[in-house]
Motif scaffolding. Structure first.
Motif, PDB file in Angstrom:
ATOM      1  N   SER A   1      22.025  41.381  31.161  1.00 42.53           N
ATOM      2  CA  SER A   1      23.202  42.133  30.721  1.00 42.53           C
ATOM      3  C   SER A   1      23.237  42.320  29.215  1.00 42.53           C
ATOM      4  O   SER A   1      24.029  43.126  28.708  1.00 42.53           O
ATOM      5  CB  SER A   1      24.478  41.409  31.172  1.00 42.53           C
ATOM      6  N   ALA A   2      22.396  41.601  28.470  1.00 46.60           N
ATOM      7  CA  ALA A   2      22.358  41.723  27.006  1.00 46.60           C
ATOM      8  C   ALA A   2      21.247  42.683  26.597  1.00 46.60           C
ATOM      9  O   ALA A   2      20.147  42.640  27.159  1.00 46.60           O
ATOM     10  CB  ALA A   2      22.135  40.362  26.358  1.00 46.60           C
TER      11      ALA A   2
ATOM     12  N   CYS B   1      14.241  31.167  36.848  1.00 48.32           N
ATOM     13  CA  CYS B   1      15.599  31.273  36.303  1.00 48.32           C
ATOM     14  C   CYS B   1      16.278  32.593  36.632  1.00 48.32           C
ATOM     15  O   CYS B   1      17.486  32.733  36.436  1.00 48.32           O
ATOM     16  CB  CYS B   1      15.569  31.087  34.781  1.00 48.32           C
ATOM     17  N   ALA B   2      15.537  33.583  37.118  1.00 42.71           N
ATOM     18  CA  ALA B   2      16.057  34.952  37.223  1.00 42.71           C
ATOM     19  C   ALA B   2      16.429  35.323  38.656  1.00 42.71           C
ATOM     20  O   ALA B   2      15.674  35.066  39.595  1.00 42.71           O
ATOM     21  CB  ALA B   2      15.021  35.940  36.691  1.00 42.71           C
ATOM     22  N   SER B   3      17.590  35.964  38.824  1.00 42.35           N
ATOM     23  CA  SER B   3      17.934  36.563  40.113  1.00 42.35           C
ATOM     24  C   SER B   3      17.843  38.072  39.963  1.00 42.35           C
ATOM     25  O   SER B   3      18.198  38.631  38.922  1.00 42.35           O
ATOM     26  CB  SER B   3      19.337  36.145  40.558  1.00 42.35           C
TER      27      SER B   3
ATOM     28  N   ILE C   1      19.933  33.807  36.091  1.00 37.67           N
ATOM     29  CA  ILE C   1      20.203  34.852  35.100  1.00 37.67           C
ATOM     30  C   ILE C   1      20.080  36.206  35.802  1.00 37.67           C
ATOM     31  O   ILE C   1      19.015  36.550  36.311  1.00 37.67           O
ATOM     32  CB  ILE C   1      19.220  34.749  33.921  1.00 37.67           C
ATOM     33  N   ARG C   2      21.152  36.943  35.814  1.00 40.89           N
ATOM     34  CA  ARG C   2      21.179  38.211  36.558  1.00 40.89           C
ATOM     35  C   ARG C   2      20.357  39.273  35.828  1.00 40.89           C
ATOM     36  O   ARG C   2      20.570  39.522  34.631  1.00 40.89           O
ATOM     37  CB  ARG C   2      22.617  38.686  36.722  1.00 40.89           C
ATOM     38  N   THR C   3      19.436  39.896  36.547  1.00 37.58           N
ATOM     39  CA  THR C   3      18.652  40.994  35.966  1.00 37.58           C
ATOM     40  C   THR C   3      18.763  42.232  36.845  1.00 37.58           C
ATOM     41  O   THR C   3      19.145  42.155  38.022  1.00 37.58           O
ATOM     42  CB  THR C   3      17.163  40.633  35.829  1.00 37.58           C
TER      43      THR C   3
ATOM     44  N   ALA D   1      25.147  32.209  25.596  1.00 34.44           N
ATOM     45  CA  ALA D   1      25.024  33.466  24.852  1.00 34.44           C
ATOM     46  C   ALA D   1      25.837  34.592  25.476  1.00 34.44           C
ATOM     47  O   ALA D   1      25.821  35.723  24.977  1.00 34.44           O
ATOM     48  CB  ALA D   1      23.558  33.873  24.771  1.00 34.44           C
ATOM     49  N   GLY D   2      26.540  34.302  26.571  1.00 32.07           N
ATOM     50  CA  GLY D   2      27.369  35.323  27.203  1.00 32.07           C
ATOM     51  C   GLY D   2      26.609  36.265  28.116  1.00 32.07           C
ATOM     52  O   GLY D   2      27.119  37.340  28.468  1.00 32.07           O
ATOM     53  N   ILE D   3      25.413  35.883  28.525  1.00 32.48           N
ATOM     54  CA  ILE D   3      24.602  36.719  29.409  1.00 32.48           C
ATOM     55  C   ILE D   3      25.033  36.461  30.855  1.00 32.48           C
ATOM     56  O   ILE D   3      25.261  35.332  31.260  1.00 32.48           O
ATOM     57  CB  ILE D   3      23.106  36.404  29.216  1.00 32.48           C
ATOM     58  N   ALA D   4      25.148  37.516  31.638  1.00 33.09           N
ATOM     59  CA  ALA D   4      25.675  37.418  33.002  1.00 33.09           C
ATOM     60  C   ALA D   4      24.771  36.571  33.893  1.00 33.09           C
ATOM     61  O   ALA D   4      23.535  36.676  33.841  1.00 33.09           O
ATOM     62  CB  ALA D   4      25.836  38.810  33.598  1.00 33.09           C
TER      63      ALA D   4
END
Length: 402
Positions: free
Chosen positions: A266-267, A276-278, A257-259, A249-252
């Motif tokens: 990023s979306a 799943c999240a960093s 998954i960058r938060t 989906a183009g999310i960084a």
């Protein structure tokens, strides 16, 4: 009416939807999971559940009726195949759902052995979900020969269960020592001795070359040239964050998954929590693979969806059960240069990690008091003198008044 869609029906997903409802969120909630059962605990899978000491319903994080009673739509056995962040839709089993807020709690997936070295043979298992454990459970009969590949906590916990059931257990770790990536040599030594006392054959500094068998695994060759006959294999060589949907989906991404500090990706209107999240931590970023983090981070994201504007402040802690030993870990030992040993009663012990004069983490084996005091010290930014920790006469409670 605001619609929150949550992809991933594990610990983080279940915690998030419950927090939304308990926090007064009145909009629509949809929780999507690939497995056919409601969200359940994973840690007992490789221990009490595998041993037959816990039935399926006791694994469930919440009674199945909880979701219906709280007007949470649960879509099980469904795989999300696409996210369109511009249209604010997700596609699950060919159906398109619109969202106002989307949360990715897609967890993590185990690393598998390559098929080229026998990873696709029958009788080769990983430990991650119900299907995995249900598949291997019939193999756990006395006298069977099992090879465990990987000397991290997953591999060691599997070894403990297998040895407790009377299996012949060999564990191979290609690093110089078990737990090398996550613990000090002192902790490695403790657990090596523990497992060897239960008959586990631990081989360190040697890797798996390949598995053998015609359809079903029957043996293994190691990188030192040795060979062994086997009945089955358990692979515990780490996990990878569930980032495929986000990436498509183009999310960084950034080791997950960058938060930001509040859980936003990023979306726009897309959040992430759990394995799943960093996320930002001190002067860098981390991704934590633990039940406590999945709960706390997911609940923080739920509050922020409701407008709290709250940064997530991680307080890392972990645990592992092996035989009659409970390991409790507080803090993160990254960057330690000194380990202080505190001996307790009846074989209990704790290892305290320091960087210079700063206390970073504690590994406590059957030492819950040391763990709780260490956790409070670390979270309070307090660092007792190493000599005080090592002294068995030190009043640990007094350290809290420093």
């Amino acid at each position: 009416m605001t619609h929150v869609v949550v992809i991933g029906a594990g610990q983080a997903g279940s915690s998030l939807v419950a927090k939304l409802r308990n926090g007064g969120f009145e909009g629509q909630i949809t929780l999507i999971g690939e497995e056919p059962v409601p969200p359940y605990q994973r840690p007992p899978l490789s221990k009490k559940y595998l041993l037959g000491d816990m039935d399926l319903e006791r694994l469930f994080l919440r009674p199945e009726a909880f979701y219906g009673d709280n007007d949470i739509t649960m879509r099980l056995s469904e795989k999300v195949t696409a996210i369109d962040t511009s249209a604010k839709t997700v596609t699950a089993d060919g159906e398109t759902l619109s969202y106002d807020e989307l949360v990715l709690t897609t967890g993590s997936a185990p690393r598998y052995l390559p098929a080229a070295i026998g990873g696709a043979l029958d009788g080769v298992f990983v430990v991650r979900d119900l299907k995995d454990v249900d598949g291997m459970a019939p193999e756990f009969t006395e006298g069977k020969r099992v090879l465990i590949v990987g000397g991290g906590y997953i591999g060691l916990e599997a070894a403990a269960v297998a040895a407790s059931r009377g299996l012949n257990v060999t564990l191979v770790e290609m690093a110089d020592r078990i737990l090398q990536r996550v613990a000090a040599p002192e902790t490695s030594d403790y657990f090596r001795t523990l497992h060897q006392s239960h008959g586990v054959n631990i081989i360190e500094g040697v890797g798996l070359d390949h598995l053998t068998g015609d359809g079903h695994v029957t043996g293994a060759k190691l990188t030192d040239g040795s060979q062994m006959d086997l009945d089955f294999v358990i692979v515990g060589v780490g996990i990878m964050p569930g980032t495929a949907l986000a990436e498509a989906a183009g999310i960084a991404l950034d080791n997950g998954i960058r938060t930001d500090a509040q859980g936003r990706t990023s979306a726009p209107n897309v959040w992430a929590a759990g394995d799943c999240a960093s996320f930002p931590y001190k002067d860098g970023r981390i991704r934590l693979e633990s039940v406590p983090n999945a709960i706390d981070q997911a609940e923080c994201v739920a509050e922020n969806i409701m407008g709290a504007g709250k940064d997530y402040v991680a307080k890392p802690w972990f645990w592992s059960d092996q035989y009659d030993v409970k390991l409790q870990i507080a803090g993160l030992n990254t960057g330690y240069d000194t380990v202080v040993t505190r001996q307790g009663d009846q074989g209990s012990v704790s290892f305290w990690y320091y960087q210079g004069d700063t206390l970073l983490a504690v590994d406590a084996m059957n030492a819950p008091r040391d763990y709780m005091i260490g956790k409070r010290l670390i979270e309070g930014g307090k660092s007792p003198a190493p000599a005080a920790i090592a002294d068995p006469e030190t009043d640990m409670k007094a350290l809290m008044r420093l």
